[in-house]
Write a protein that holds these residues in place. Structure first.
Motif, short mmCIF file in Angstrom:
data_model
loop_
_atom_site.label_atom_id
_atom_site.label_comp_id
_atom_site.label_asym_id
_atom_site.label_seq_id
_atom_site.Cartn_x
_atom_site.Cartn_y
_atom_site.Cartn_z
N SER A 171 0.91 -1.03 0.04
CA SER A 171 0.42 0.04 -0.14
C SER A 171 0.80 1.00 -0.14
N ALA A 194 1.51 -6.83 0.51
CA ALA A 194 0.27 -8.04 0.56
C ALA A 194 0.62 -8.40 0.28
N SER A 201 -4.54 2.73 -2.82
CA SER A 201 -5.49 1.93 -1.91
C SER A 201 -5.33 1.62 -0.61
N GLU A 202 -5.85 1.84 0.63
CA GLU A 202 -5.49 1.67 1.66
C GLU A 202 -5.80 0.27 1.96
N LEU A 203 -6.97 -0.29 1.37
CA LEU A 203 -7.74 -1.60 0.93
C LEU A 203 -7.28 -2.37 -0.32
N VAL A 204 -6.82 -3.88 -0.07
CA VAL A 204 -6.81 -4.45 -1.10
C VAL A 204 -8.00 -5.48 -1.54
N PRO A 205 -8.16 -5.68 -2.99
CA PRO A 205 -9.56 -6.56 -2.77
C PRO A 205 -8.68 -8.22 -2.00
N ASN A 206 -9.60 -9.05 -1.51
CA ASN A 206 -9.30 -10.44 -0.96
C ASN A 206 -8.43 -10.93 -1.54
N ASN A 233 -6.96 -2.61 -9.27
CA ASN A 233 -6.14 -2.21 -8.75
C ASN A 233 -4.86 -1.08 -9.39
N GLU A 273 0.31 3.85 2.53
CA GLU A 273 0.74 4.26 2.86
C GLU A 273 1.81 3.32 3.43
#
Length: 156
Positions: A42, A54, A145-150, A119, A44
């Motif tokens: 990420s 990740a 993003s701070e989120l990543v796909p599952n 992404n 961040e």
């Protein structure tokens, strides 16, 4: 930096994208040196200098193991990827080591769904010449993003 090297870096990026978009995953590790680093991290964590990723693969052998896993052991709903990559920006070159980065967008298409943005981010790369061919010594995929796909199954 001379035009020949700039074009060679551009070719490395476009050939890499062709490989993963065309699902030629058995060729993917050949874009890297034996001692390499491939990380998906990420923004961040990258900006903070944190190593939490990740996905982190620390050698060509680990990349080959990932290819085996993608093809033989990871269970997932199949999907196709399509990359849109900006022109690489050469950040510097010293003693045969090139530092470059480029923005990317990866679209994902599942067989029974509309395409979606999967992404976005930038590649932060260290590139060297090996056996007359440019290869990645380090490729860090810094996603915005701070989120990543599952599940990130395929290379970014």
């Amino acid at each position: 930096m001379d035009a020949t090297t700039r074009f060679a870096v551009q070719d490395l990026y476009t050939d890499y994208v062709r490989c993963v978009d065309d699902t030629q995953y058995h060729e993917w590790p050949d874009f890297f040196t034996d001692e390499c680093m491939y990380r998906i991290v990420s923004r961040e964590n990258f900006d903070a200098g944190l190593q939490m990723s990740a996905l982190a693969l620390e050698s060509k052998a680990m990349l080959k193991d990932r290819v085996y896993g993608m093809n033989e052991t990871i269970f997932h709903a199949p999907y196709m990827q399509r990359h849109v990559v900006g022109a690489p920006r050469i950040l510097g070159s010293k003693d045969g080591v090139i530092r470059a980065e480029a923005n990317y967008i990866v679209l994902r298409t599942k067989l029974d769904a509309f395409s979606e943005v999967f992404n976005t981010g930038r590649y932060v790369d260290t590139i060297v010449s090996e056996e007359g061919r440019l290869k990645f010594r380090e490729r860090i995929c810094v996603f915005d993003s701070e989120l990543v796909p599952n599940s990130i199954v395929y290379p970014i």
